[in-house]
Design a protein around this motif. Structure first.
Motif, PDB file in Angstrom:
ATOM      1  N   TYR A 105       0.838  -1.206   0.000  1.00  0.00           N
ATOM      2  CA  TYR A 105       0.000   0.000   0.000  1.00  0.00           C
ATOM      3  C   TYR A 105       0.875   1.260   0.000  1.00  0.00           C
ATOM      4  O   TYR A 105       0.576   2.236  -0.695  1.00  0.00           O
ATOM      5  CB  TYR A 105      -0.977   0.050   1.186  1.00  0.00           C
ATOM      6  N   SER A 109       0.424   4.391  -2.517  1.00  0.00           N
ATOM      7  CA  SER A 109       0.131   5.722  -2.003  1.00  0.00           C
ATOM      8  C   SER A 109       1.219   6.723  -2.392  1.00  0.00           C
ATOM      9  O   SER A 109       0.927   7.862  -2.760  1.00  0.00           O
ATOM     10  CB  SER A 109      -0.020   5.680  -0.482  1.00  0.00           C
ATOM     11  N   HIS A 149      -7.573   1.733   0.774  1.00  0.00           N
ATOM     12  CA  HIS A 149      -6.461   1.211   1.570  1.00  0.00           C
ATOM     13  C   HIS A 149      -6.945   0.170   2.576  1.00  0.00           C
ATOM     14  O   HIS A 149      -8.094   0.185   2.997  1.00  0.00           O
ATOM     15  CB  HIS A 149      -5.778   2.364   2.328  1.00  0.00           C
TER      16      HIS A 149
END
Length: 256
Positions: A105, A109, A149
């Motif tokens: 993640y 991001s 997320h």
């Protein structure tokens, strides 16, 4: 050990000179971004190393190096050009509670931040208020989790406005913002002033600060950080977090 302000400043300034040296780098997570010269590589490597900077220092450095290896030692290029298959090789990566799901993640991001927000420096340089970066850290967390997320990953980015001392992000900001004649901290984020920085507050720096009379609050939380900030800014308003080297060195290397 209560010293008068002038004595205390002289004592701590000498400790800064002692510990703010190139020898400091090898045993510290800041060694990870020091492998790179490209601005984006430095800031990404630094952010990832700081994120896992808790626990045993040797294992932090080992696992941060592993993260860099998994990205082909070109973090910015990997983030901008990876596909989902590239993230499969993260399977099995773990540092304490930070695992391959979290790592995957973070990559997505960070790409979102570079593509849609003009990079990490730009995100942190928004929302500076009250002569502090703590609000900017809180706003950064919102941006960091603005795309879909896993809930579990949110615990790996602290929010000072919810009471956290945000030790790791404050340490990361020291690396990026603070100008350093000894070439330990990078000072590559010129849009932010070192006077805004807060000391990374942990067990070591907190205990030493209390012994020296710089901090009274018992918990190492956001309120304690505000108290310590005030004390350190009286000693050096332009570069208050240079004293992180003194507090850390006294705590870790001298068992003060």
């Amino acid at each position: 050990m209560q010293l008068q302000k002038e004595e205390l400043k002289e004592f701590l300034d000498n400790k800064v000179i002692q510990y703010n040296t190139l020898e400091f780098i090898d045993s510290d997570p800041i060694s990870i971004p020091h492998k790179y010269s490209l601005k984006e590589d430095i800031e990404i490597a630094g952010f990832l190393a700081a994120t896992i900077a808790w626990g045993n220092r040797k294992s932090i450095i080992k696992n941060a190096n592993k993260m860099m290896d998994l990205m082909g030692n070109s973090p910015y290029d990997f983030i901008m050009n990876h596909n989902n298959n590239d993230l499969e090789k993260f399977e099995g990566f773990v540092h304490r509670t930070f695992n391959s799901v979290d790592f995957g993640y973070f990559i997505k991001s960070l790409k979102n931040i570079y593509v849609h927000h003009n990079g990490l420096e730009n995100v942190f340089s928004q929302n500076v208020a009250n002569n502090s970066l703590q609000g900017a850290i809180s706003a950064f967390k919102k941006v960091f989790f603005e795309i879909e997320h896993p809930v579990r990953t949110t615990k790996h980015v602290s929010d000072p406005l919810k009471g956290s001392a945000a030790k790791r992000i404050n340490m990361y900001l020291r690396w990026m913002v603070r100008k350093d004649n000894a070439n330990v901290d990078f000072g590559i984020w010129e849009s932010l002033s070192p006077s805004l920085l807060s000391c990374p507050l942990d067990v070591h720096s907190g205990n030493v600060a209390r012994k020296l009379g710089l901090l009274e609050r018992k918990q190492n939380d956001a309120k304690a950080l505000t108290e310590l900030d005030k004390a350190l800014r009286k000693l050096d308003p332009k570069d208050p977090v240079k004293y992180d080297f003194a507090l850390f060195g006294l705590g870790v290397f001298e068992g003060f």
